[in-house]
Design a protein around this motif. Structure first.
Motif, PDB file in Angstrom:
ATOM      1  N   UNK A 115       0.861  -1.220   0.140  1.00 13.60           N
ATOM      2  CA  UNK A 115      -0.047  -0.125  -0.069  1.00 13.60           C
ATOM      3  C   UNK A 115       1.014   1.206   0.055  1.00 13.60           C
ATOM      4  N   UNK A 173       0.859   5.478   1.053  1.00  9.34           N
ATOM      5  CA  UNK A 173       0.155   6.256   1.702  1.00  9.34           C
ATOM      6  C   UNK A 173       1.034   7.637   1.438  1.00  9.34           C
ATOM      7  N   UNK A 174       0.074   8.814   1.537  1.00  9.22           N
ATOM      8  CA  UNK A 174       0.782  10.027   1.421  1.00  9.22           C
ATOM      9  C   UNK A 174       1.148  10.533   2.747  1.00  9.22           C
ATOM     10  N   UNK A 189      -1.593  10.971   5.803  1.00  8.38           N
ATOM     11  CA  UNK A 189      -2.564  10.160   5.840  1.00  8.38           C
ATOM     12  C   UNK A 189      -2.583   9.021   6.690  1.00  8.38           C
ATOM     13  N   UNK A 201      -6.655   4.936  16.617  1.00  8.79           N
ATOM     14  CA  UNK A 201      -6.961   4.157  17.981  1.00  8.79           C
ATOM     15  C   UNK A 201      -8.402   3.754  18.067  1.00  8.79           C
ATOM     16  N   UNK A 227      -6.465  -5.653  12.231  1.00  9.09           N
ATOM     17  CA  UNK A 227      -6.692  -7.207  11.562  1.00  9.09           C
ATOM     18  C   UNK A 227      -5.340  -7.384  10.706  1.00  9.09           C
ATOM     19  N   UNK A 243       1.663  -4.216   9.857  1.00  3.89           N
ATOM     20  CA  UNK A 243       2.461  -3.296   8.634  1.00  3.89           C
ATOM     21  C   UNK A 243       3.858  -3.279   8.910  1.00  3.89           C
ATOM     22  N   UNK A 284      -4.714   9.514  19.308  1.00  2.00           N
ATOM     23  CA  UNK A 284      -5.734   9.855  18.384  1.00  2.00           C
ATOM     24  C   UNK A 284      -5.881  11.272  18.273  1.00  2.00           C
ATOM     25  N   UNK A 291      -3.682  13.786  17.620  1.00  2.00           N
ATOM     26  CA  UNK A 291      -2.716  14.389  18.297  1.00  2.00           C
ATOM     27  C   UNK A 291      -1.081  14.258  17.533  1.00  2.00           C
ATOM     28  N   UNK A 317      -1.981 -10.062   6.558  1.00  2.00           N
ATOM     29  CA  UNK A 317      -3.369 -10.246   7.242  1.00  2.00           C
ATOM     30  C   UNK A 317      -3.425 -11.382   8.554  1.00  2.00           C
ATOM     31  N   UNK A 342      -7.983  10.786  22.999  1.00  2.00           N
ATOM     32  CA  UNK A 342      -9.218  10.827  22.360  1.00  2.00           C
ATOM     33  C   UNK A 342      -9.528   9.807  21.523  1.00  2.00           C
ATOM     34  N   UNK A 343     -10.569   9.046  21.992  1.00  2.00           N
ATOM     35  CA  UNK A 343     -10.839   7.945  20.868  1.00  2.00           C
ATOM     36  C   UNK A 343     -11.954   8.179  19.775  1.00  2.00           C
ATOM     37  N   UNK A 344     -12.177   7.644  18.784  1.00  2.00           N
ATOM     38  CA  UNK A 344     -12.903   8.180  17.737  1.00  2.00           C
ATOM     39  C   UNK A 344     -14.379   7.098  18.138  1.00  2.00           C
ATOM     40  N   UNK A 372     -17.483   5.041  17.265  1.00  2.00           N
ATOM     41  CA  UNK A 372     -17.985   4.451  16.061  1.00  2.00           C
ATOM     42  C   UNK A 372     -19.220   3.953  16.168  1.00  2.00           C
ATOM     43  N   UNK A 405      -9.703   1.950  -1.799  1.00  2.00           N
ATOM     44  CA  UNK A 405      -8.968   3.110  -1.255  1.00  2.00           C
ATOM     45  C   UNK A 405      -8.448   2.716   0.157  1.00  2.00           C
ATOM     46  N   UNK A 406      -7.218   3.273   0.657  1.00  2.00           N
ATOM     47  CA  UNK A 406      -6.457   3.042   1.628  1.00  2.00           C
ATOM     48  C   UNK A 406      -7.482   2.733   2.964  1.00  2.00           C
ATOM     49  N   UNK A 427      -9.047  -0.270   3.206  1.00  2.00           N
ATOM     50  CA  UNK A 427      -8.578  -1.510   2.775  1.00  2.00           C
ATOM     51  C   UNK A 427      -8.582  -2.757   3.677  1.00  2.00           C
ATOM     52  N   UNK A 428      -8.556  -2.528   5.179  1.00  2.00           N
ATOM     53  CA  UNK A 428      -8.492  -3.551   5.993  1.00  2.00           C
ATOM     54  C   UNK A 428      -9.924  -3.968   5.904  1.00  2.00           C
ATOM     55  N   UNK A 457     -10.721  -8.209   4.803  1.00  2.00           N
ATOM     56  CA  UNK A 457     -11.541  -8.812   5.810  1.00  2.00           C
ATOM     57  C   UNK A 457     -12.625  -9.397   5.141  1.00  2.00           C
ATOM     58  N   UNK A 516     -16.291   7.743  10.387  1.00  2.00           N
ATOM     59  CA  UNK A 516     -14.969   8.132  10.500  1.00  2.00           C
ATOM     60  C   UNK A 516     -13.903   7.450   9.364  1.00  2.00           C
ATOM     61  N   UNK A 538     -11.888   9.379   6.681  1.00  2.00           N
ATOM     62  CA  UNK A 538     -10.537   9.387   6.224  1.00  2.00           C
ATOM     63  C   UNK A 538     -10.311   9.091   4.751  1.00  2.00           C
ATOM     64  N   UNK A 561     -10.317  12.590   3.240  1.00  2.00           N
ATOM     65  CA  UNK A 561      -8.871  12.979   3.473  1.00  2.00           C
ATOM     66  C   UNK A 561      -7.780  12.539   2.606  1.00  2.00           C
ATOM     67  N   UNK A 562      -7.969  11.218   2.514  1.00  2.00           N
ATOM     68  CA  UNK A 562      -7.037  10.618   1.475  1.00  2.00           C
ATOM     69  C   UNK A 562      -7.050  11.316  -0.030  1.00  2.00           C
ATOM     70  N   UNK A 592      -5.698  14.581  -0.048  1.00  2.00           N
ATOM     71  CA  UNK A 592      -4.462  14.599  -0.164  1.00  2.00           C
ATOM     72  C   UNK A 592      -3.684  14.360  -1.623  1.00  2.00           C
TER      73      UNK A 592
END
Lengths: 161, 374
Positions: free
Chosen positions: A41, A43-44, A47, A52, A57, A60, A72, A74, A116, B1-3, B5, B189-190, B193-194, B198, B352, B356, B359-360, B363
Motif C-alpha cells: 500500500x 500512503x501520502x 494520511x 486508535x 486486522x 504493517x 488519536x 494529536x 493479515x 481521544x478515541x473516535x 464508532x 482506497x486505503x 483496505x482492512x 476482511x 470515520x 478518512x 481526507x486521503x 491529499x
C-alpha cells in the motif's frame, strides 16, 4: 580443503523481506510464501493508516518512508515514536482482535507491506514450519519490548498497538 | 481521544437489502444457468484441490506449477476411473435395465395392492374406481414414457458440454485466486483496505464452510438412513443411504426421488410384506423432517452463521424464485451476499472511515495539483 558453500542469491523483493527481523529466519521457500501473502500500500504524508480504537486486522511493515505513532488526532502533542523503513508496527493484531491502542499516520510518503491475521492463521494450519518461525520472531520482538518497558514509559509500551 | 464508532450489528435495512439482492441474483442466475452450474462445480473442485495445491506449493513448486499439477492429477484420476468404470457399466447395463423394470413393477404392484385395499375398506373410493383410474394413468405413462424421458435426455445432452468448463474454471481459480485478491485489494482506497480484505477472507471462509457443511450433512443423512434401513432389514442399507443422501443435495425434489427409490426396493424385495414399504416411507419422512429442521440448520445454517428460521424460509423462497436451481444455489448465495452486505453496511455507516477516505482523496488531489499551481 572445504569449499565454501555457495548460497543462491535471493531476488531483490525477497532480500528486502529477509532484511526484516520478523522474517530473518525464513529460508527462500518461506520468504516466497510470505511474499505471496503480503499486500503493498502507498500512503501520502499525513494520511491515516489506522485509528486508535479500530479493531486490528493486520501487521504493517515499512518498506519506504516513515510512519508516526501517536495518540488519536494529536500528531504533534501526542507523538509516541516514528517507525523507519525496515521496521514494523501493529503486530498485536496478528495475535488478537483487540482495538488498536494508538493511531498510525504516514510521517512522509511511504510504502507499506501488510500481513493479515487471517493469512497468518491459514499459514499456521497449512505450513506450520514457516508460520512458527514468524511467530517465534514475533515473540522475541515482544519480549524485547517487555524488557525495554522497565526503562521506558507506558506510551512506548503501547507501541505494540 | 478515541473516535466514536457506529454499532457493528446489521440493521433491518441492511438485512432487507441482503435478502432482496439474494432473490435478484437467484432470478438472474436462473437465466445463465449453463454458466452458473459449471461455476458452482468449479468452486467445489477448487475447495477440494486447494489443500493439495498448497501442499505442493509448500514443497517448492510455484503457484502456476502447483495448480497445473493438481488439475492434471484430478483429470488423470477421473480419466482412469472412467476407463475402468465404463466397460464395467457396459457389461452390467442389461442387468441394470432388468433391475429397473423389476423394481418399477414391484412399485406398481404395491400401489395396486394398496389402492385395492383402500377400495375394500372405503366404499366411496370403490365407487370412484380409484385403482382402475390409477392403472389407466400408469399404463398411459408407460406407453408414452418416451415423451417424458426425451426432453430430460435432450436437456442433459445440451448441458453436458458446458460442464467441461468445470476443470477449466477451477484451474484459473486455483492459479489466479490469490492474484485476483491482491488486484482487488489494490483497487480499494486505503481507508477501506482492512475492511475489504476482511470481507474477502470472510467470503472465502463462508463458501468453504458451506461446502464443508454440505459434506457433513451428507454424512449425517447417510448414517441415519443406513441405520433405519438396516433396522428395517432392507438390502444394501449403506449404499441406499448414500445414494439418497447425495440426491438430497437437490432440496425437496432430491428427497422425493430418494424416498421413491427406497419404497421401490422395499416393495420389490418384500412383495408379500407391504408393511415394509410403509415403514420405509415412514423412515424417510422422519429423516426428511430431521434433515430440514435439525441437520440442515445445524450444519449448513450454522456454518453460514445464519438463523435456522432464515435458512428454512430462504430455501422456500429460493424454490419459488428460481425452481430447482434456486433450491440448490440459495444457501451459498445468501451466505456470500450476507458477508458483502454486512461489510458494505459497516463501511458506509462508519463516519470515520468515510472521513478518512475523503481526507486521503484530498491529499492525492493536492499532490496531483502541486506543480501545476506553482
Amino acid at each position: 580443503m572445504r569449499l565454501p558453500r555457495l548460497k543462491s542469491a535471493l531476488p531483490k523483493h525477497l532480500s528486502r523481506l529477509k532484511a526484516l527481523s520478523l522474517f530473518a529466519t525464513l529460508d527462500a521457500k518461506g520468504l516466497r510464501i510470505v511474499d505471496g501473502l503480503l499486500h503493498e500500500r502507498d500512503y501520502l504524508e499525513g494520511e491515516v493508516i489506522f485509528d486508535e480504537g479500530e479493531v486490528g486486522e493486520a501487521l504493517y511493515i515499512v518498506y519506504q518512508g516513515k510512519v508516526l505513532i501517536c495518540r488519536q488526532g494529536q500528531p504533534d502533542s501526542g507523538r509516541v515514536t516514528e517507525i523507519d523503513a525496515g521496521g514494523f508496527f501493529g503486530e498485536l493484531a496478528l495475535l488478537d482482535q483487540l482495538p488498536r491502542a494508538l493511531q498510525a499516520r504516514a510521517a512522509s510518503a511511504c510504502r507499506l507491506g501488510v500481513l493479515f491475521r487471517a493469512d497468518l492463521q491459514n499459514l499456521l494450519e497449512t505450513d506450520a514450519r514457516t508460520a512458527s518461525r514468524i511467530a517465534l520472531q514475533l515473540a522475541r520482538h515482544l519480549g524485547r519490548r517487555l524488557r525495554a518497558a522497565r526503562t521506558t514509559t507506558v506510551e512506548e509500551l503501547d507501541l505494540c498497538l | 481521544m478515541s473516535v466514536s464508532r457506529a454499532s457493528t450489528a446489521s440493521g433491518p435495512v441492511v438485512w432487507a437489502g441482503i435478502l432482496a439482492t439474494t432473490c435478484l441474483l437467484l432470478f438472474l442466475l436462473q437465466k445463465v444457468l449453463w454458466l452458473a452450474v459449471p461455476f458452482l462445480f468449479a468452486l467445489i473442485l477448487y475447495y477440494f484441490l486447494f489443500a493439495p495445491m498448497q501442499w505442493l506449493m509448500y514443497r517448492g513448486l510455484s503457484r502456476e506449477q502447483a495448480a497445473s499439477a493438481a488439475i492434471l492429477a484430478f483429470l488423470l484420476v477421473t480419466a482412469a476411473y472412467l476407463a475402468l468404470l465404463l466397460p464395467w457399466m457396459a457389461s452390467h447395463l442389461a442387468g441394470w435395465q432388468e433391475s429397473v423394470v423389476r423394481y418399477l413393477h414391484g412399485g406398481q404392484a404395491l400401489l395396486q395392492r394398496s389402492l385395492h385395499g383402500l377400495e375394500r375398506a372405503y366404499g366411496v373410493l370403490a365407487d370412484a374406481r380409484l385403482a382402475e383410474i390409477a392403472d389407466a394413468k400408469i399404463a398411459d405413462f408407460t406407453d408414452h414414457a418416451g415423451q417424458y424421458v426425451e426432453p430430460v435426455l435432450t436437456s442433459t445432452l445440451a448441458w453436458a458440454p458446458s460442464l467441461l468448463l468445470t476443470p477449466f474454471v477451477a484451474f484459473f481459480l486455483l492459479r489466479d485466486g490469490g492474484r485476483f485478491q491482491h488486484m482487488l485489494g489494490r483497487a480499494v482506497p486505503n481507508a477501506f483496505f482492512e475492511k475489504t480484505l476482511y470481507l474477502l477472507h470472510e467470503m472465502d471462509r463462508t463458501t468453504r464452510a458451506y461446502f464443508q457443511g454440505l459434506l457433513r450433512l451428507t454424512f449425517l443423512d447417510t448414517v441415519t438412513l443406513a441405520l433405519g434401513l438396516w433396522l428395517l432389514g432392507l438390502p444394501s442399507p449403506i449404499a441406499l443411504g448414500l445414494v439418497c443422501a447425495v440426491l438430497a443435495w437437490l432440496p425437496f425434489i432430491g428427497s422425493l426421488l430418494g424416498g421413491l427409490l427406497v419404497v421401490l426396493v422395499a416393495a420389490t424385495d418384500f412383495p408379500e410384506a407391504p408393511q415394509m414399504a410403509y415403514a420405509a416411507v415412514g423412515l424417510f419422512l422422519l429423516v426428511r423432517l430431521l434433515d430440514d429442521f435439525v441437520y440442515l440448520p445445524l450444519t449448513i445454517g450454522r456454518s453460514l452463521h445464519m438463523h435456522p428460521l432464515i435458512t428454512v424460509l430462504m430455501i422456500f423462497v429460493g424454490g419459488a424464485v428460481a425452481g430447482i436451481p434456486g433450491l440448490m444455489l440459495v444457501m451459498p448465495l445468501l451466505g456470500v451476499v450476507r458477508v458483502v452486505g454486512e461489510t458494505l453496511g459497516k463501511i458506509v455507516t462508519d463516519a470515520r472511515l468515510m472521513a478518512r477516505f475523503r481526507h486521503g482523496r484530498r491529499l492525492r488531489r493536492l499532490r496531483a495539483d502541486i506543480d501545476l499551481q506553482s
